[in-house]
Design a protein around this motif. Structure first.
Motif, PDB file in Angstrom:
ATOM      1  N   LEU A   1       0.841  -1.193   0.000  1.00 35.51           N
ATOM      2  CA  LEU A   1       0.000   0.000   0.000  1.00 35.51           C
ATOM      3  C   LEU A   1       0.882   1.251   0.000  1.00 35.51           C
ATOM      4  CD1 LEU A   1      -2.650  -1.082   2.657  1.00 35.51           C
ATOM      5  CD2 LEU A   1      -2.870  -1.166   0.178  1.00 35.51           C
TER       6      LEU A   1
ATOM      7  N   GLU B   1       1.427   5.556   0.322  1.00 33.85           N
ATOM      8  CA  GLU B   1       0.973   6.541   1.319  1.00 33.85           C
ATOM      9  C   GLU B   1      -0.388   7.080   0.953  1.00 33.85           C
ATOM     10  OE1 GLU B   1       3.385   9.736   2.917  1.00 33.85           O
ATOM     11  OE2 GLU B   1       5.155   8.514   2.546  1.00 33.85           O
TER      12      GLU B   1
ATOM     13  N   ASP C   1      -2.740   5.440  -0.572  1.00 35.58           N
ATOM     14  CA  ASP C   1      -3.729   4.420  -0.200  1.00 35.58           C
ATOM     15  C   ASP C   1      -4.015   4.472   1.297  1.00 35.58           C
ATOM     16  OD1 ASP C   1      -3.904   3.494  -2.791  1.00 35.58           O
ATOM     17  OD2 ASP C   1      -2.346   1.963  -2.517  1.00 35.58           O
ATOM     18  N   GLU C   2      -2.960   4.655   2.076  1.00 33.23           N
ATOM     19  CA  GLU C   2      -3.155   4.700   3.527  1.00 33.23           C
ATOM     20  C   GLU C   2      -3.939   5.946   3.931  1.00 33.23           C
ATOM     21  OE1 GLU C   2       0.091   3.766   6.104  1.00 33.23           O
ATOM     22  OE2 GLU C   2       0.826   2.201   4.763  1.00 33.23           O
ATOM     23  N   ASP C   3      -3.684   7.114   3.259  1.00 35.10           N
ATOM     24  CA  ASP C   3      -4.460   8.332   3.544  1.00 35.10           C
ATOM     25  C   ASP C   3      -5.929   8.109   3.191  1.00 35.10           C
ATOM     26  OD1 ASP C   3      -2.245   9.619   4.484  1.00 35.10           O
ATOM     27  OD2 ASP C   3      -1.789  10.649   2.575  1.00 35.10           O
TER      28      ASP C   3
ATOM     29  N   ILE D   1      -7.519   5.324   3.145  1.00 39.16           N
ATOM     30  CA  ILE D   1      -8.086   4.403   4.144  1.00 39.16           C
ATOM     31  C   ILE D   1      -8.441   5.161   5.414  1.00 39.16           C
ATOM     32  CG2 ILE D   1      -7.524   2.445   5.673  1.00 39.16           C
ATOM     33  CD1 ILE D   1      -5.908   1.270   3.331  1.00 39.16           C
ATOM     34  N   LEU D   2      -7.543   6.089   5.840  1.00 39.17           N
ATOM     35  CA  LEU D   2      -7.813   6.865   7.059  1.00 39.17           C
ATOM     36  C   LEU D   2      -9.016   7.776   6.857  1.00 39.17           C
ATOM     37  CD1 LEU D   2      -4.225   7.770   8.321  1.00 39.17           C
ATOM     38  CD2 LEU D   2      -5.890   6.276   9.419  1.00 39.17           C
TER      39      LEU D   2
END
Length: 200
Positions: free
Chosen positions: A148, A150, A152-154, A156-157
């Motif tokens: 993933l 960054e 993708d992680e943002d 998700i958050l």
């Protein structure tokens, strides 16, 4: 007729069993002999009394000497019985010890065979392979988790925060002022329940 087909039955009776049986038979014979001598001694004692009453002191003395000799034989017989019983117990206990030793021998052979199948090198190889497999799986997990970006992680958050906000949405606050006094509720009147009448 048991050997008609040429098969010989293998006897379960061992040499030790035969020896124990013979010793027990000897012991029993000695006990019978002991009883006979005891009865004979009682008779001779009564006969010696009778001879003394009749005044035959010499014959009574000879009979008592014979009685004394038989008493010594009786003591020897008791010692022999005791020796035979001890011998029987020793043989029986030695048989038990032999069975224990045979069991230990079989157990030891079984353990040796198991150790041959599973040598220390084999165990170390299996443990090494297991550790390698665990390490390989950990690397796969890291690759999957690390795939993933960054962004993708943002995303998700943000999605997590949106879901959290949907769940926490509160009702709107009324714009009118609240009444200062709450009107009292009128008491509820109990109505009588109608009676049911059975149809006739």
């Amino acid at each position: 007729m048991g050997n008609l087909f040429g098969r010989k039955r293998r006897s379960r009776v061992t040499e030790q069993d035969k020896a124990v049986l013979q010793l027990k038979q000897q012991r029993d014979k000695l006990k019978q002999y002991q009883k006979r001598i005891s009865l004979h001694l009682e008779k001779e004692r009564a006969l010696a009394r009778q001879l003394l009453k009749e005044g035959k002191k010499e014959k009574a003395m000879l009979l008592l000497k014979k009685k004394r000799y038989q008493e010594q034989l009786l003591d020897k017989t008791e010692n022999q019985i005791s020796n035979l019983e001890r011998m029987v117990q020793d043989i029986e206990f030695t048989q038990i010890e032999m069975k224990v030793i045979e069991g230990l021998k079989i157990g030891n052979e079984c353990l040796n065979k198991m150790h041959q199948v599973m040598s220390i090198e084999e165990v170390e190889r299996i443990i090494g392979e297991t550790q390698d497999a665990v390490e390989y799986q950990r690397q796969i997990d890291e690759i999957l988790a690390g795939s993933l970006t960054e962004e993708d992680e943002d995303a998700i958050l943000e999605e997590l925060n949106a879901i959290t906000q949907e769940q926490i949405e509160l009702p709107e606050v009324p714009s009118e002022p609240l009444p200062e006094e709450i009107p009292e509720a009128s008491p509820v009147k109990n109505r009588p329940k109608p009676e049911l009448v059975a149809a006739s």
